[in-house]
Design a protein around this motif. Sequence first.
Motif, PDB file in Angstrom:
ATOM      1  N   VAL A   1      -6.536  64.830  15.055  1.00 11.78           N
ATOM      2  CA  VAL A   1      -5.089  65.047  15.025  1.00 11.78           C
ATOM      3  C   VAL A   1      -4.552  65.072  16.452  1.00 11.78           C
ATOM      4  CG1 VAL A   1      -3.221  66.587  14.309  1.00 11.78           C
ATOM      5  CG2 VAL A   1      -5.288  66.371  12.890  1.00 11.78           C
ATOM      6  N   GLU A   2      -3.522  64.285  16.699  1.00 14.21           N
ATOM      7  CA  GLU A   2      -2.858  64.263  18.002  1.00 14.21           C
ATOM      8  C   GLU A   2      -1.428  64.761  17.827  1.00 14.21           C
ATOM      9  OE1 GLU A   2      -1.421  61.104  21.485  1.00 14.21           O
ATOM     10  OE2 GLU A   2      -2.633  60.421  19.777  1.00 14.21           O
ATOM     11  N   LYS A   3      -1.030  65.709  18.652  1.00 11.66           N
ATOM     12  CA  LYS A   3       0.322  66.258  18.592  1.00 11.66           C
ATOM     13  C   LYS A   3       1.135  65.706  19.755  1.00 11.66           C
ATOM     14  CE  LYS A   3      -1.136  70.570  16.380  1.00 11.66           C
ATOM     15  NZ  LYS A   3      -1.108  72.053  16.423  1.00 11.66           N
ATOM     16  N   LEU A   4       2.378  65.335  19.471  1.00 12.01           N
ATOM     17  CA  LEU A   4       3.241  64.820  20.531  1.00 12.01           C
ATOM     18  C   LEU A   4       4.696  65.019  20.150  1.00 12.01           C
ATOM     19  CD1 LEU A   4       4.429  61.863  19.417  1.00 12.01           C
ATOM     20  CD2 LEU A   4       2.099  61.160  19.892  1.00 12.01           C
ATOM     21  N   GLU A   5       5.566  64.825  21.130  1.00 15.31           N
ATOM     22  CA  GLU A   5       7.002  64.853  20.882  1.00 15.31           C
ATOM     23  C   GLU A   5       7.580  63.511  21.297  1.00 15.31           C
ATOM     24  OE1 GLU A   5       8.905  66.936  24.762  1.00 15.31           O
ATOM     25  OE2 GLU A   5       7.694  68.268  23.490  1.00 15.31           O
ATOM     26  N   ALA A   6       8.567  63.048  20.568  1.00 14.96           N
ATOM     27  CA  ALA A   6       9.121  61.721  20.823  1.00 14.96           C
ATOM     28  C   ALA A   6      10.618  61.720  20.583  1.00 14.96           C
ATOM     29  CB  ALA A   6       8.442  60.691  19.923  1.00 14.96           C
ATOM     30  N   ARG A   7      11.283  60.772  21.230  1.00 15.84           N
ATOM     31  CA  ARG A   7      12.710  60.555  21.033  1.00 15.84           C
ATOM     32  C   ARG A   7      12.924  59.188  20.390  1.00 15.84           C
ATOM     33  NH1 ARG A   7      14.890  61.156  27.007  1.00 15.84           N
ATOM     34  NH2 ARG A   7      13.129  59.717  27.245  1.00 15.84           N
ATOM     35  N   VAL A   8      14.093  58.968  19.873  1.00 17.38           N
ATOM     36  CA  VAL A   8      14.413  57.679  19.269  1.00 17.38           C
ATOM     37  C   VAL A   8      14.210  56.580  20.311  1.00 17.38           C
ATOM     38  CG1 VAL A   8      16.253  56.256  18.301  1.00 17.38           C
ATOM     39  CG2 VAL A   8      16.011  58.640  17.584  1.00 17.38           C
ATOM     40  N   GLY A   9      13.474  55.554  19.921  1.00 16.76           N
ATOM     41  CA  GLY A   9      13.180  54.444  20.819  1.00 16.76           C
ATOM     42  C   GLY A   9      11.816  54.530  21.468  1.00 16.76           C
ATOM     43  N   ASP A  10      11.192  55.711  21.459  1.00 12.74           N
ATOM     44  CA  ASP A  10       9.870  55.860  22.071  1.00 12.74           C
ATOM     45  C   ASP A  10       8.817  55.101  21.257  1.00 12.74           C
ATOM     46  OD1 ASP A  10      10.942  57.413  24.026  1.00 12.74           O
ATOM     47  OD2 ASP A  10      10.143  59.325  23.283  1.00 12.74           O
ATOM     48  N   GLU A  11       7.827  54.569  21.985  1.00 11.67           N
ATOM     49  CA  GLU A  11       6.707  53.878  21.352  1.00 11.67           C
ATOM     50  C   GLU A  11       5.416  54.620  21.677  1.00 11.67           C
ATOM     51  OE1 GLU A  11       6.676  49.785  22.461  1.00 11.67           O
ATOM     52  OE2 GLU A  11       8.685  49.375  21.665  1.00 11.67           O
ATOM     53  N   PHE A  12       4.540  54.742  20.673  1.00 14.70           N
ATOM     54  CA  PHE A  12       3.296  55.489  20.840  1.00 14.70           C
ATOM     55  C   PHE A  12       2.353  55.113  19.704  1.00 14.70           C
ATOM     56  CE2 PHE A  12       6.710  57.778  18.803  1.00 14.70           C
ATOM     57  CZ  PHE A  12       6.178  58.124  17.574  1.00 14.70           C
ATOM     58  N   ASN A  13       1.078  54.980  20.014  1.00 16.18           N
ATOM     59  CA  ASN A  13       0.040  54.706  19.003  1.00 16.18           C
ATOM     60  C   ASN A  13       0.423  53.571  18.051  1.00 16.18           C
ATOM     61  OD1 ASN A  13      -0.095  57.676  19.836  1.00 16.18           O
ATOM     62  ND2 ASN A  13      -2.101  57.404  18.866  1.00 16.18           N
ATOM     63  N   ASN A  14       0.965  52.496  18.615  1.00 10.98           N
ATOM     64  CA  ASN A  14       1.399  51.331  17.834  1.00 10.98           C
ATOM     65  C   ASN A  14       2.541  51.661  16.868  1.00 10.98           C
ATOM     66  OD1 ASN A  14      -0.449  49.332  18.866  1.00 10.98           O
ATOM     67  ND2 ASN A  14      -2.069  50.374  17.718  1.00 10.98           N
ATOM     68  N   LEU A  15       3.285  52.716  17.172  1.00 13.46           N
ATOM     69  CA  LEU A  15       4.439  53.101  16.372  1.00 13.46           C
ATOM     70  C   LEU A  15       5.678  53.160  17.263  1.00 13.46           C
ATOM     71  CD1 LEU A  15       2.857  56.072  14.367  1.00 13.46           C
ATOM     72  CD2 LEU A  15       3.228  53.746  13.520  1.00 13.46           C
ATOM     73  N   ARG A  16       6.837  52.991  16.644  1.00 12.93           N
ATOM     74  CA  ARG A  16       8.110  53.172  17.348  1.00 12.93           C
ATOM     75  C   ARG A  16       9.010  54.050  16.500  1.00 12.93           C
ATOM     76  NH1 ARG A  16      13.180  50.502  17.689  1.00 12.93           N
ATOM     77  NH2 ARG A  16      12.510  48.931  16.164  1.00 12.93           N
ATOM     78  N   LEU A  17       9.560  55.083  17.122  1.00 15.41           N
ATOM     79  CA  LEU A  17      10.496  55.959  16.426  1.00 15.41           C
ATOM     80  C   LEU A  17      11.858  55.275  16.398  1.00 15.41           C
ATOM     81  CD1 LEU A  17      11.142  58.633  15.045  1.00 15.41           C
ATOM     82  CD2 LEU A  17      11.516  59.639  17.310  1.00 15.41           C
ATOM     83  N   VAL A  18      12.283  54.842  15.230  1.00 16.87           N
ATOM     84  CA  VAL A  18      13.505  54.045  15.100  1.00 16.87           C
ATOM     85  C   VAL A  18      14.734  54.940  15.058  1.00 16.87           C
ATOM     86  CG1 VAL A  18      14.735  52.355  13.687  1.00 16.87           C
ATOM     87  CG2 VAL A  18      12.235  52.233  13.908  1.00 16.87           C
ATOM     88  N   ARG A  19      14.725  55.943  14.183  1.00 14.58           N
ATOM     89  CA  ARG A  19      15.876  56.842  14.111  1.00 14.58           C
ATOM     90  C   ARG A  19      15.528  58.083  13.312  1.00 14.58           C
ATOM     91  NH1 ARG A  19      19.007  56.134   9.243  1.00 14.58           N
ATOM     92  NH2 ARG A  19      18.284  54.356   8.006  1.00 14.58           N
ATOM     93  N   ILE A  20      16.381  59.079  13.460  1.00 15.92           N
ATOM     94  CA  ILE A  20      16.273  60.309  12.682  1.00 15.92           C
ATOM     95  C   ILE A  20      17.210  60.180  11.486  1.00 15.92           C
ATOM     96  CG2 ILE A  20      16.641  62.799  12.694  1.00 15.92           C
ATOM     97  CD1 ILE A  20      16.044  62.728  15.715  1.00 15.92           C
ATOM     98  N   ILE A  21      16.716  60.525  10.325  1.00 15.35           N
ATOM     99  CA  ILE A  21      17.473  60.338   9.091  1.00 15.35           C
ATOM    100  C   ILE A  21      18.097  61.667   8.666  1.00 15.35           C
ATOM    101  CG2 ILE A  21      17.323  59.667   6.666  1.00 15.35           C
ATOM    102  CD1 ILE A  21      14.931  57.912   7.433  1.00 15.35           C
TER     103      ILE A  21
END
Length: 219
Positions: A176-196
């Motif tokens: 398990v990896e814990k992290l914090e991200a904002r919209v637009g951030d890319e990490f672990n082959n993922l991108r945070l697109v938006r908060i719903i």
Amino acid sequence: MRVVVFFALLCVLIFAGCENVLRDAPPPEPEPVGPQTKEEVLGLVRPVIGPLRNIVALNTGGLSDFEREQIMASLRTAIVNYGDTDFGREALRELGYEVMEIAKSAASQERYKIVLTCIDAIELLSMESHLLKRLGERADVILERPVVRVRGFLDDHEKDDAYVFLELVDRQRGTVEKLEARVGDEFNNLRLVRIIGRNSAVLLEYLRMPGLFFEVEAF
């Protein structure tokens, strides 16, 4: 008296001849054992893939490792028992086509573990499918995507920004990896697109398959 003796000898000769004929006659053909037609074999082997068919038909539940091994072991037994006859091979080929259809349905439901199990079954039955090969490659990539859990949000009103606290679970290693991200951030082959909504969920894109978006609700 001579007539009586003659008939007695004749009866002895006839009886001895009949005995020799009976002794020399070939034994009767043994009754066939087991299924003798393609349909009979199919009736015996179709239940083997029943768990796969039921999961896809109901679009619910999953397949445990134990159930998967049971399916593969039963298929191996079926190949040993019926693979040496023409009608048996035809039945196993028909079973393979049915497994292919299950794999296609599982892929449309994004049940990629079921897809991979179907592909293993097809390979065991010595059948090939270019479509299933592509589905298998897609399934491998999908299953490398980490499991995402949303643990909370933090609104930074001064910067007019928001942070999402995430946990990423590696499917293979269980880490398990814990992290914090904002919209637009890319990490672990993922991108945070938006908060719903009001911090109720997030929309992510899996960058290894551009255009593949998925939502994760907050816990």
